[in-house]
Design a protein around this motif. Structure first.
Motif, PDB file in Angstrom:
ATOM      1  N   SER A 191       0.790  -1.159   0.030  1.00 46.46           N
ATOM      2  CA  SER A 191       0.027   0.024  -0.179  1.00 46.46           C
ATOM      3  C   SER A 191       0.928   1.296  -0.059  1.00 46.46           C
ATOM      4  CB  SER A 191      -0.956   0.138   1.130  1.00 46.46           C
ATOM      5  OG  SER A 191      -1.469   1.313   1.339  1.00 46.46           O
ATOM      6  N   THR A 192       0.649   2.114  -1.244  1.00 44.52           N
ATOM      7  CA  THR A 192       1.421   3.186  -1.090  1.00 44.52           C
ATOM      8  C   THR A 192       0.699   4.423  -0.151  1.00 44.52           C
ATOM      9  OG1 THR A 192       2.015   2.796  -3.340  1.00 44.52           O
ATOM     10  CG2 THR A 192       2.223   5.064  -2.872  1.00 44.52           C
ATOM     11  N   ALA A 193      -0.574   4.247  -0.117  1.00 46.72           N
ATOM     12  CA  ALA A 193      -1.370   5.242   0.789  1.00 46.72           C
ATOM     13  C   ALA A 193      -0.931   4.990   1.856  1.00 46.72           C
ATOM     14  CB  ALA A 193      -2.522   4.879   0.480  1.00 46.72           C
ATOM     15  N   ILE A 194      -0.894   3.919   2.588  1.00 43.09           N
ATOM     16  CA  ILE A 194      -0.729   3.655   4.140  1.00 43.09           C
ATOM     17  C   ILE A 194       0.669   3.933   4.448  1.00 43.09           C
ATOM     18  CG2 ILE A 194      -1.334   2.140   5.959  1.00 43.09           C
ATOM     19  CD1 ILE A 194      -3.490   0.829   4.411  1.00 43.09           C
ATOM     20  N   GLN A 195       1.668   3.560   3.682  1.00 39.65           N
ATOM     21  CA  GLN A 195       3.042   3.325   4.256  1.00 39.65           C
ATOM     22  C   GLN A 195       3.769   4.635   5.077  1.00 39.65           C
ATOM     23  OE1 GLN A 195       4.754   1.417   0.980  1.00 39.65           O
ATOM     24  NE2 GLN A 195       5.205   3.407  -0.300  1.00 39.65           N
ATOM     25  N   GLY A 196       3.269   5.771   4.369  1.00 39.69           N
ATOM     26  CA  GLY A 196       3.964   7.009   5.009  1.00 39.69           C
ATOM     27  C   GLY A 196       5.136   7.206   4.252  1.00 39.69           C
ATOM     28  N   ASP A 197       6.007   7.919   5.031  1.00 41.68           N
ATOM     29  CA  ASP A 197       7.248   8.203   4.405  1.00 41.68           C
ATOM     30  C   ASP A 197       8.651   7.849   5.108  1.00 41.68           C
ATOM     31  OD1 ASP A 197       6.644  11.974   5.559  1.00 41.68           O
ATOM     32  OD2 ASP A 197       7.204   9.799   6.535  1.00 41.68           O
ATOM     33  N   HIS A 198       8.452   6.750   5.823  1.00 37.29           N
ATOM     34  CA  HIS A 198       9.759   6.386   6.412  1.00 37.29           C
ATOM     35  C   HIS A 198      10.239   5.159   5.796  1.00 37.29           C
ATOM     36  CE1 HIS A 198       8.332   9.343   9.249  1.00 37.29           C
ATOM     37  NE2 HIS A 198       7.080   8.557   9.448  1.00 37.29           N
ATOM     38  N   GLY A 199      10.198   4.890   4.415  1.00 31.59           N
ATOM     39  CA  GLY A 199      10.382   3.754   4.029  1.00 31.59           C
ATOM     40  C   GLY A 199      10.092   2.506   4.599  1.00 31.59           C
ATOM     41  N   VAL A 200       8.842   2.512   5.086  1.00 30.28           N
ATOM     42  CA  VAL A 200       8.258   1.301   5.696  1.00 30.28           C
ATOM     43  C   VAL A 200       7.243   0.720   4.349  1.00 30.28           C
ATOM     44  CG1 VAL A 200       6.625   0.634   7.256  1.00 30.28           C
ATOM     45  CG2 VAL A 200       8.104   2.446   7.703  1.00 30.28           C
ATOM     46  N   SER A 201       7.249  -0.314   4.156  1.00 27.06           N
ATOM     47  CA  SER A 201       6.352  -1.182   3.344  1.00 27.06           C
ATOM     48  C   SER A 201       5.142  -1.806   4.211  1.00 27.06           C
ATOM     49  CB  SER A 201       6.998  -2.274   2.801  1.00 27.06           C
ATOM     50  OG  SER A 201       7.533  -2.042   1.302  1.00 27.06           O
ATOM     51  N   VAL A 202       3.963  -1.169   3.952  1.00 26.00           N
ATOM     52  CA  VAL A 202       2.665  -1.808   4.571  1.00 26.00           C
ATOM     53  C   VAL A 202       1.926  -2.908   3.456  1.00 26.00           C
ATOM     54  CG1 VAL A 202       0.425  -1.500   5.604  1.00 26.00           C
ATOM     55  CG2 VAL A 202       2.404   0.132   5.971  1.00 26.00           C
ATOM     56  N   ASN A 241       8.588  -4.139   7.140  1.00 26.65           N
ATOM     57  CA  ASN A 241       7.688  -4.719   6.350  1.00 26.65           C
ATOM     58  C   ASN A 241       6.417  -5.504   7.365  1.00 26.65           C
ATOM     59  OD1 ASN A 241       8.578  -5.134   3.614  1.00 26.65           O
ATOM     60  ND2 ASN A 241      10.396  -5.694   4.576  1.00 26.65           N
ATOM     61  N   ILE A 242       5.579  -4.340   7.481  1.00 23.02           N
ATOM     62  CA  ILE A 242       4.239  -4.632   8.399  1.00 23.02           C
ATOM     63  C   ILE A 242       3.327  -5.272   7.525  1.00 23.02           C
ATOM     64  CG2 ILE A 242       2.526  -3.525   9.681  1.00 23.02           C
ATOM     65  CD1 ILE A 242       4.774  -1.255  10.269  1.00 23.02           C
ATOM     66  N   LEU A 243       2.778  -6.326   7.657  1.00 23.38           N
ATOM     67  CA  LEU A 243       1.608  -6.992   6.994  1.00 23.38           C
ATOM     68  C   LEU A 243       0.363  -6.961   7.926  1.00 23.38           C
ATOM     69  CD1 LEU A 243       1.509  -9.823   4.394  1.00 23.38           C
ATOM     70  CD2 LEU A 243       0.235 -10.154   6.565  1.00 23.38           C
ATOM     71  N   VAL A 244      -0.436  -6.409   7.517  1.00 26.18           N
ATOM     72  CA  VAL A 244      -2.049  -6.232   8.008  1.00 26.18           C
ATOM     73  C   VAL A 244      -2.933  -7.368   7.391  1.00 26.18           C
ATOM     74  CG1 VAL A 244      -3.760  -4.786   8.868  1.00 26.18           C
ATOM     75  CG2 VAL A 244      -1.624  -3.790   8.300  1.00 26.18           C
ATOM     76  N   ILE A 245      -3.706  -8.154   8.353  1.00 27.01           N
ATOM     77  CA  ILE A 245      -4.665  -9.224   7.568  1.00 27.01           C
ATOM     78  C   ILE A 245      -5.779  -8.281   7.510  1.00 27.01           C
ATOM     79  CG2 ILE A 245      -5.930 -11.180   7.961  1.00 27.01           C
ATOM     80  CD1 ILE A 245      -2.726 -11.600   8.101  1.00 27.01           C
ATOM     81  N   VAL A 246      -6.297  -7.821   6.245  1.00 27.81           N
ATOM     82  CA  VAL A 246      -7.425  -7.091   6.153  1.00 27.81           C
ATOM     83  C   VAL A 246      -8.738  -7.923   6.214  1.00 27.81           C
ATOM     84  CG1 VAL A 246      -8.543  -5.501   4.754  1.00 27.81           C
ATOM     85  CG2 VAL A 246      -5.914  -5.455   4.828  1.00 27.81           C
ATOM     86  N   CYS A 247      -9.224  -8.606   7.268  1.00 24.95           N
ATOM     87  CA  CYS A 247     -10.011  -9.578   7.595  1.00 24.95           C
ATOM     88  C   CYS A 247     -11.510  -9.288   6.966  1.00 24.95           C
ATOM     89  CB  CYS A 247     -10.177  -9.800   8.954  1.00 24.95           C
ATOM     90  SG  CYS A 247     -10.435  -8.345  10.141  1.00 24.95           S
ATOM     91  N   GLY A 248     -11.746  -7.981   6.525  1.00 24.57           N
ATOM     92  CA  GLY A 248     -12.883  -7.438   5.786  1.00 24.57           C
ATOM     93  C   GLY A 248     -14.217  -7.541   6.758  1.00 24.57           C
ATOM     94  N   GLY A 249     -15.321  -7.972   6.364  1.00 22.40           N
ATOM     95  CA  GLY A 249     -16.566  -7.929   6.959  1.00 22.40           C
ATOM     96  C   GLY A 249     -17.528  -7.290   6.030  1.00 22.40           C
ATOM     97  N   VAL A 250     -18.805  -7.854   5.887  1.00 23.82           N
ATOM     98  CA  VAL A 250     -19.752  -7.103   5.203  1.00 23.82           C
ATOM     99  C   VAL A 250     -20.990  -6.757   6.036  1.00 23.82           C
ATOM    100  CG1 VAL A 250     -19.193  -8.479   3.039  1.00 23.82           C
ATOM    101  CG2 VAL A 250     -21.025  -9.526   4.447  1.00 23.82           C
ATOM    102  N   GLY A 251     -20.945  -6.626   7.387  1.00 21.51           N
ATOM    103  CA  GLY A 251     -22.109  -6.187   8.136  1.00 21.51           C
ATOM    104  C   GLY A 251     -22.163  -4.611   7.989  1.00 21.51           C
ATOM    105  N   VAL A 252     -21.512  -3.680   7.627  1.00 23.74           N
ATOM    106  CA  VAL A 252     -21.709  -2.533   7.883  1.00 23.74           C
ATOM    107  C   VAL A 252     -21.187  -1.662   6.403  1.00 23.74           C
ATOM    108  CG1 VAL A 252     -20.615  -0.674   8.832  1.00 23.74           C
ATOM    109  CG2 VAL A 252     -20.856  -2.556  10.086  1.00 23.74           C
ATOM    110  N   GLY A 253     -22.138  -0.991   6.219  1.00 26.96           N
ATOM    111  CA  GLY A 253     -22.010   0.057   5.015  1.00 26.96           C
ATOM    112  C   GLY A 253     -21.211   1.456   5.269  1.00 26.96           C
ATOM    113  N   ILE A 254     -21.052   2.088   4.241  1.00 31.35           N
ATOM    114  CA  ILE A 254     -20.279   3.405   4.372  1.00 31.35           C
ATOM    115  C   ILE A 254     -21.170   4.375   5.049  1.00 31.35           C
ATOM    116  CG2 ILE A 254     -21.080   4.051   1.960  1.00 31.35           C
ATOM    117  CD1 ILE A 254     -17.686   4.733   3.269  1.00 31.35           C
ATOM    118  N   GLU A 255     -22.583   4.487   4.956  1.00 25.46           N
ATOM    119  CA  GLU A 255     -23.372   5.409   5.417  1.00 25.46           C
ATOM    120  C   GLU A 255     -23.300   5.221   7.182  1.00 25.46           C
ATOM    121  OE1 GLU A 255     -24.548   2.804   3.704  1.00 25.46           O
ATOM    122  OE2 GLU A 255     -24.747   3.807   1.648  1.00 25.46           O
ATOM    123  N   GLN A 256     -23.338   3.794   7.480  1.00 26.82           N
ATOM    124  CA  GLN A 256     -23.249   3.676   8.986  1.00 26.82           C
ATOM    125  C   GLN A 256     -21.730   4.091   9.406  1.00 26.82           C
ATOM    126  OE1 GLN A 256     -25.554   1.622  11.346  1.00 26.82           O
ATOM    127  NE2 GLN A 256     -24.151   3.174  12.417  1.00 26.82           N
TER     128      GLN A 256
END
Ligand SMILES: *Cc1c(COP(=O)(O)O)cnc(C)c1O
Length: 308
Positions: free
Chosen positions: A13-24, A283-298
């Motif tokens: 993720s380019t968006a999450i990694q910030g500017d410290h040479g960290v790979s997310v 090299n931080i690895l996040v398990i993006v476990c997901g879930g479909v119970g909630v919409g963007i409005e909520q």
């Protein structure tokens, strides 16, 4: 037979990694056909039970486990009954019914639905637990096999904990890939912090009630195995607020055009805010476990309420 679950992408993720040479790295379990990692373990468990002669599955869950059992049953041609508590959203009931499962609405809480489901089990039916079954953990472990096969070597894994099935599965996956030295940060929301409560008391205790909006993390007591795994030196735990979990979901939806539940936002939150235990990680690895119970409005409504 083809796998029922998907091999999911692992995004840098380019968006999450910030500017410290960290790979997310993001393990995109939100992209399972049912929208959460649960399909891995549940499909593995159901296939194993089918081989042993199961002719029906029953599960108590108003959430992602119920949807995963229903989807698996449909794929295996095995009838499924899902008992959901009265608090379950129409959205979740619709998702389960779309998978052709029989839905029974019973009880004020998960506990009451669970008790009802246990009472309904017939001779050829197997009860599928949403987190406390070694077959589930064995199935969840496949996500670590995929990371190894992709030749990505994390120096930190971040995941969320409800009943701890995901934690047990990731620990099993690390062990079977000779990766047991990799540190794991196990994140809960305040009000669903059953693991933290047990660890603080050095005793496999539960909490009295669930008050977090992250209902997919709402197990009052974690699996015994999860309590044991969490005591290993490589595992640390952390609690975020509902507000932080929701903020992480909203930021993630902007960064990756994908809506996930606060249960998943909990794991994203410490990465977004730069939690101290992630300092010096490359090299931080996040398990993006997901879930479909909630919409963007909520998510937006919660966020607005927290920021008033
Ligand atoms: C079930 C679930 C969790 C928690 O998993 P456990 O195995 O109970 O710890 C987290 N996030 C989502 C989206 C879930 O469906």
């Amino acid at each position: 037979m083809k796998n029922i679950y998907a091999n999911t992408p692992i995004l840098n993720s380019t968006a999450i990694q910030g500017d410290h040479g960290v790979s997310v790295w993001l393990k995109m379990e939100a992209q399972q056909p049912t929208g959460s990692f649960k399909l891995r373990g549940i499909s593995h468990a159901c296939i194993t039970y089918q081989k042993k002669g199961a002719q029906g599955f029953i599960c108590a869950s108003g959430g992602n486990a119920g949807i995963a059992v229903a989807y698996t049953g449909k794929n295996l041609g095995i009838p499924v009954t899902i008992v959901v508590p009265e608090t379950t959203s129409q959205r979740a009931i619709d998702a389960i019914q779309k998978e052709e499962a029989h839905v029974i609405i019973h009880g004020k809480s998960y506990q009451e639905a669970h008790t009802e489901a246990i009472g309904l089990i017939s001779k050829e039916q197997i009860y599928i637990h949403s987190f406390d079954d070694p077959l589930l953990w064995e199935g969840h472990a496949s996500m670590i096999d995929e990371i190894k096969a992709a030749e990505i070597i994390p120096d930190q894994i971040v995941l969320s904990v409800g009943g701890g099935g995901l934690l047990c599965g990731v620990m099993e996956g690390l062990a079977r890939n000779q990766w047991s030295h990799i540190p794991v940060l196990a994140v809960e929301t305040h009000g669903a912090h059953s693991l933290a409560h047990a660890l603080n008391n050095q005793n496999h205790l539960g909490i009295d009630k669930i008050s977090s909006i992250a209902t997919s993390l709402g197990a009052k007591k974690v699996a015994r195995k999860a309590f044991e795994e969490a005591q290993k030196k490589t595992v640390s735990n952390h609690i975020v607020s509902d507000r932080e979990a929701v903020a992480a979901c909203l930021q993630f939806s902007k960064d990756h055009q994908l809506v996930v539940e606060p249960a998943c936002g909990a794991a994203l939150a410490p990465v977004y805010v730069g939690h101290p235990s992630l300092k010096d990680k490359k090299n931080i690895l996040v398990i993006v476990c997901g879930g479909v119970g909630v919409g963007i409005e909520q998510l937006e409504a919660w966020n607005k309420a927290y920021n008033q």
